[in-house]
Design a protein around this motif. Sequence first.
Motif, PDB file in Angstrom:
ATOM      1  N   SER A 107     -41.936  -4.545  -6.333  1.00 31.67           N
ATOM      2  CA  SER A 107     -40.725  -4.612  -6.393  1.00 31.67           C
ATOM      3  C   SER A 107     -39.917  -5.344  -5.060  1.00 31.67           C
ATOM      4  CB  SER A 107     -39.992  -3.289  -6.218  1.00 31.67           C
ATOM      5  OG  SER A 107     -40.282  -2.429  -5.064  1.00 31.67           O
ATOM      6  N   ASN A 108     -40.948  -5.985  -4.240  1.00 30.86           N
ATOM      7  CA  ASN A 108     -40.816  -6.855  -3.023  1.00 30.86           C
ATOM      8  C   ASN A 108     -39.933  -5.691  -2.140  1.00 30.86           C
ATOM      9  OD1 ASN A 108     -41.236  -9.242  -2.068  1.00 30.86           O
ATOM     10  ND2 ASN A 108     -39.086  -9.878  -1.972  1.00 30.86           N
ATOM     11  N   ASP A 109     -40.245  -4.676  -1.932  1.00 27.38           N
ATOM     12  CA  ASP A 109     -39.692  -3.905  -0.929  1.00 27.38           C
ATOM     13  C   ASP A 109     -40.590  -3.564   0.218  1.00 27.38           C
ATOM     14  OD1 ASP A 109     -37.119  -3.295  -1.902  1.00 27.38           O
ATOM     15  OD2 ASP A 109     -38.267  -2.344  -3.525  1.00 27.38           O
ATOM     16  N   SER A 110     -41.730  -3.998   0.038  1.00 29.61           N
ATOM     17  CA  SER A 110     -42.934  -3.924   1.198  1.00 29.61           C
ATOM     18  C   SER A 110     -42.882  -5.173   2.208  1.00 29.61           C
ATOM     19  CB  SER A 110     -44.248  -3.761   0.571  1.00 29.61           C
ATOM     20  OG  SER A 110     -45.286  -3.934   1.593  1.00 29.61           O
ATOM     21  N   SER A 111     -43.485  -4.762   3.502  1.00 27.10           N
ATOM     22  CA  SER A 111     -43.298  -5.614   4.609  1.00 27.10           C
ATOM     23  C   SER A 111     -44.635  -6.363   4.557  1.00 27.10           C
ATOM     24  CB  SER A 111     -43.175  -5.009   5.848  1.00 27.10           C
ATOM     25  OG  SER A 111     -44.090  -4.109   6.126  1.00 27.10           O
ATOM     26  N   ARG A 112     -45.544  -5.850   3.676  1.00 28.29           N
ATOM     27  CA  ARG A 112     -46.927  -6.505   3.497  1.00 28.29           C
ATOM     28  C   ARG A 112     -47.842  -6.881   4.668  1.00 28.29           C
ATOM     29  NH1 ARG A 112     -43.271  -9.562   0.063  1.00 28.29           N
ATOM     30  NH2 ARG A 112     -43.338 -11.405   1.506  1.00 28.29           N
ATOM     31  N   GLU A 113     -47.747  -5.649   5.284  1.00 27.25           N
ATOM     32  CA  GLU A 113     -48.875  -5.890   6.667  1.00 27.25           C
ATOM     33  C   GLU A 113     -49.879  -5.083   6.560  1.00 27.25           C
ATOM     34  OE1 GLU A 113     -45.504  -5.876  10.235  1.00 27.25           O
ATOM     35  OE2 GLU A 113     -44.731  -4.365   8.632  1.00 27.25           O
ATOM     36  N   VAL A 114     -49.959  -4.134   5.895  1.00 30.35           N
ATOM     37  CA  VAL A 114     -51.210  -3.399   5.868  1.00 30.35           C
ATOM     38  C   VAL A 114     -51.904  -3.451   4.363  1.00 30.35           C
ATOM     39  CG1 VAL A 114     -52.348  -1.115   5.973  1.00 30.35           C
ATOM     40  CG2 VAL A 114     -50.378  -1.802   7.389  1.00 30.35           C
ATOM     41  N   ASN A 115     -53.018  -4.174   4.191  1.00 29.74           N
ATOM     42  CA  ASN A 115     -53.816  -4.382   2.979  1.00 29.74           C
ATOM     43  C   ASN A 115     -54.534  -3.206   2.681  1.00 29.74           C
ATOM     44  OD1 ASN A 115     -55.272  -5.281   0.825  1.00 29.74           O
ATOM     45  ND2 ASN A 115     -55.602  -7.488   1.716  1.00 29.74           N
ATOM     46  N   LEU A 132     -45.699   3.775   4.582  1.00 36.75           N
ATOM     47  CA  LEU A 132     -45.735   3.485   3.119  1.00 36.75           C
ATOM     48  C   LEU A 132     -45.391   2.084   2.945  1.00 36.75           C
ATOM     49  CD1 LEU A 132     -46.499   4.318   0.148  1.00 36.75           C
ATOM     50  CD2 LEU A 132     -44.313   5.172  -0.191  1.00 36.75           C
ATOM     51  N   GLY A 133     -44.020   1.820   3.513  1.00 27.14           N
ATOM     52  CA  GLY A 133     -43.486   0.431   3.078  1.00 27.14           C
ATOM     53  C   GLY A 133     -44.170  -0.546   3.693  1.00 27.14           C
ATOM     54  N   ASN A 134     -45.358  -0.592   4.524  1.00 24.45           N
ATOM     55  CA  ASN A 134     -46.216  -1.571   4.874  1.00 24.45           C
ATOM     56  C   ASN A 134     -47.328  -1.975   4.023  1.00 24.45           C
ATOM     57  OD1 ASN A 134     -45.983  -0.403   8.470  1.00 24.45           O
ATOM     58  ND2 ASN A 134     -44.495  -1.702   7.341  1.00 24.45           N
ATOM     59  N   LEU A 135     -47.404  -1.044   3.161  1.00 25.24           N
ATOM     60  CA  LEU A 135     -48.742  -1.536   2.264  1.00 25.24           C
ATOM     61  C   LEU A 135     -48.417  -2.523   1.157  1.00 25.24           C
ATOM     62  CD1 LEU A 135     -49.940   2.379   1.403  1.00 25.24           C
ATOM     63  CD2 LEU A 135     -51.111   0.517   2.690  1.00 25.24           C
ATOM     64  N   TYR A 136     -49.666  -3.070   0.821  1.00 24.33           N
ATOM     65  CA  TYR A 136     -49.479  -4.274  -0.256  1.00 24.33           C
ATOM     66  C   TYR A 136     -51.099  -4.164  -0.704  1.00 24.33           C
ATOM     67  CZ  TYR A 136     -51.802  -7.966   2.809  1.00 24.33           C
ATOM     68  OH  TYR A 136     -52.597  -8.625   3.448  1.00 24.33           O
ATOM     69  N   ILE A 137     -51.351  -4.979  -1.636  1.00 25.44           N
ATOM     70  CA  ILE A 137     -52.776  -5.153  -1.793  1.00 25.44           C
ATOM     71  C   ILE A 137     -52.797  -6.839  -2.469  1.00 25.44           C
ATOM     72  CG2 ILE A 137     -52.393  -4.422  -4.356  1.00 25.44           C
ATOM     73  CD1 ILE A 137     -55.286  -3.581  -3.932  1.00 25.44           C
TER      74      ILE A 137
END
Length: 425
Positions: free
Chosen positions: A137-145, A419-424
């Motif tokens: 939903s584009n709410d992650s900062s995408r810093e932690v894979n 939680l908001g740092n997570l992405y894959i």
Amino acid sequence: MYNVCMDNYIKRIIDKKIEKLLKISGGILIVGPRNSGKTKTASQFANSKIELNIPKQYQRAKNDLNEVLIGDTPRLIDEWQLIRQLFNLVKSEIDDRGMAGQFILSGSSAPDDDLTMHSGAGRIMKILLRPMSLFESNDSSREVNFKDLFVADQKIAGKKEFSTKFYVDKILRGGWPNNIKLNINGNDAKTLINGYIDSVVDVDMRKLKSPPDPIRMRELIKAIARNVGTQASMKKLGEEADIVQDADGGNKTIRKYLDQLTQVFVLEELQVWKAHARSSVRLVEKPKWYFIDPSIEVASLNLGYEKLMNDANYLGFVFESLVIRDLRIYAEAMDGNVFFFKDSNGYDVDAIVELPDGSWSAFEIKLGSYDGIEAGVENVKKIKDKVADRNKNNLKSLNIITIGTGSYTRDDGINIIELGNLYIN
């Protein structure tokens, strides 16, 4: 935006798996709850389609079932379950053609007859499309894979910190694509989600064999919401929903109601992780109960922003529900599964993610206070003493998922994860 295509399609983590399966299997079946975006996602991979929820197309299909199969491949048959015999027809057509990527079926309920599903084994692969994770939903900062949590001794870092208000807003909105696209939040989102619950109970469940009493089903949804993330017994849930117990004192009736919620992809059980425990460790058997999206529980109980912000205890359970949703989405992208651990002495760990190669990581979920995080750290360390020696080497990381801290690896190797740092990827 990172995750929006030219046609305004919001990319999904599961897209890669769909693309892969269409190359190796004759067809795929995309299932999931109402409003999770199944038709939109399936349409990205289809070269022709028929939508059986459109009356004219439904009638055309009823008049000539074979016409449903005609079209450029992959051919999407949306809401296929409205004409049940289509499943076996598609399966036979796949056999005759002997080619991959022929059909995509999508729908909001699972077949009643498990034998029908088994007959598609090896020909039609099933994929569950959940509501969106914070990353989607584009709410992650995408810093932690998320993948880095399965690399031994891999350190993590994420600077972005998110407020409790941020997470409450996302819980109320849910991971529903339409709410995200139209930026529907707060009470407006709650109104729509209650409408969704009504549609599930009054429309979807009426199509099931032996439909439930809609009043009792609504009360059961509320009972589960009050007990979300717990091991509430079926008897307790049945009593809270005023579902009459079986004459012999059993739980067949409440079990049927729970199974029906599962069948329409509203409810999911979280099972106990059993495979790698020491033989001397006695495990509990009862599952935990979670909705497929935390917005369902808060809407069903008519909880808004102020009530959640002022009830830290219940917010803890709802935040856990949000985390479990996202962990399931990220784990499934790696063909993994999510469990929890609890032994007969009361020791538990909120989530265990296990991958197909046997590697696993453990997660405690905390709201964010210093004392809470420290308690989580001490607790998660003990999991090492609960697993068989042969499986200790498969442990990749110990983690605390929390709020408002950013992400970092402590000196003792335990990860604190926003939680908001997570992405894959």
